[in-house]
Write a protein that holds these residues in place. Structure first.
Motif, PDB file in Angstrom:
ATOM      1  N   ARG A 157     -23.446  42.671  -3.087  1.00  0.00           N
ATOM      2  CA  ARG A 157     -23.631  43.904  -2.317  1.00  0.00           C
ATOM      3  C   ARG A 157     -22.315  44.661  -2.217  1.00  0.00           C
ATOM      4  NH1 ARG A 157     -28.104  42.108   2.018  1.00  0.00           N
ATOM      5  NH2 ARG A 157     -29.164  40.765   0.571  1.00  0.00           N
TER       6      ARG A 157
ATOM      7  N   GLN B  99     -28.310  55.094  -3.526  1.00  0.00           N
ATOM      8  CA  GLN B  99     -28.057  53.700  -3.903  1.00  0.00           C
ATOM      9  C   GLN B  99     -28.744  53.409  -5.224  1.00  0.00           C
ATOM     10  OE1 GLN B  99     -29.565  51.703  -0.451  1.00  0.00           O
ATOM     11  NE2 GLN B  99     -31.633  51.574  -1.234  1.00  0.00           N
TER      12      GLN B  99
ATOM     13  N   THR C 239     -26.084  36.936  -3.782  1.00  0.00           N
ATOM     14  CA  THR C 239     -26.162  38.379  -3.579  1.00  0.00           C
ATOM     15  C   THR C 239     -24.899  39.047  -4.086  1.00  0.00           C
ATOM     16  OG1 THR C 239     -25.157  38.311  -1.385  1.00  0.00           O
ATOM     17  CG2 THR C 239     -27.552  38.099  -1.494  1.00  0.00           C
TER      18      THR C 239
ATOM     19  N   LYS D 112     -21.217  47.639  -8.190  1.00  0.00           N
ATOM     20  CA  LYS D 112     -21.205  46.184  -8.116  1.00  0.00           C
ATOM     21  C   LYS D 112     -20.509  45.628  -9.352  1.00  0.00           C
ATOM     22  CE  LYS D 112     -25.730  46.111  -5.940  1.00  0.00           C
ATOM     23  NZ  LYS D 112     -27.132  45.740  -6.138  1.00  0.00           N
TER      24      LYS D 112
END
Length: 123
Positions: free
Chosen positions: A115, A57, A113, A79
Motif C-alpha cells: 500500500r 487510485q 499487502t 507501489k
C-alpha cells in the motif's frame, strides 16, 4: 481508475475495452465531466468550473491523463513490486508540495499487502 497493469484481472472483457488507447480518453472525458456549473453571473452566462483537486487510485498512466487536463499538475506515488500502480493527485490553481509519501509492505491477515500513501499541502 483501473491501472493498465491490473487489467489482466478481467479476462472476460474484450482487450479493446481494456487497452490504454481506449480508456485514457474516456478517463479524461469523465474528469472533464466533473465540472460544476455555477449560476449565471452578471453576463448572464453560467460558468463551468473544473475541480481544483482530483484524487485517483489504481493509476499507472498519470502522465497520459495529465496531457488531457490543461492547467493541471500531478503528483504520484507508485507501489513497488508486482504492480506499479498507485495514487495520483491532479491539482490546478495553486502550488502543492508533497509533504510525505511512502510505501507500506506488510501483512493483512494472511496476505502480503503493498500500500502507498501520499500527503500533500497547499502552499
Amino acid at each position: 481508475v483501473l491501472a493498465d497493469c491490473l487489467s489482466d484481472a478481467f479476462p472476460f472483457v474484450s482487450p479493446v475495452y481494456l487497452s490504454k488507447s481506449y480508456r485514457v480518453p474516456l478517463m479524461i472525458e469523465e474528469l472533464h465531466n466533473c465540472a460544476v456549473e455555477l449560476p449565471a453571473g452578471p453576463s448572464g452566462d453560467p460558468t463551468k468550473v473544473l475541480p481544483h483537486v482530483i484524487c485517483c487510485q489504481e493509476v499507472d498512466m498519470a502522465e497520459d491523463i495529465l496531457k488531457g487536463l490543461e492547467g493541471y499538475q500531478v503528483e504520484t506515488m507508485l507501489k513497488t513490486g508486482d504492480h506499479n500502480d498507485g495514487l495520483a493527485i491532479f491539482y490546478r490553481g495553486f502550488d502543492m508540495v508533497a509533504l510525505k509519501k511512502d510505501n507500506y509492505i506488510g501483512l493483512d491477515g494472511l496476505h502480503r499487502t503493498n500500500r502507498v500513501y501520499l500527503m500533500m499541502v497547499i502552499q
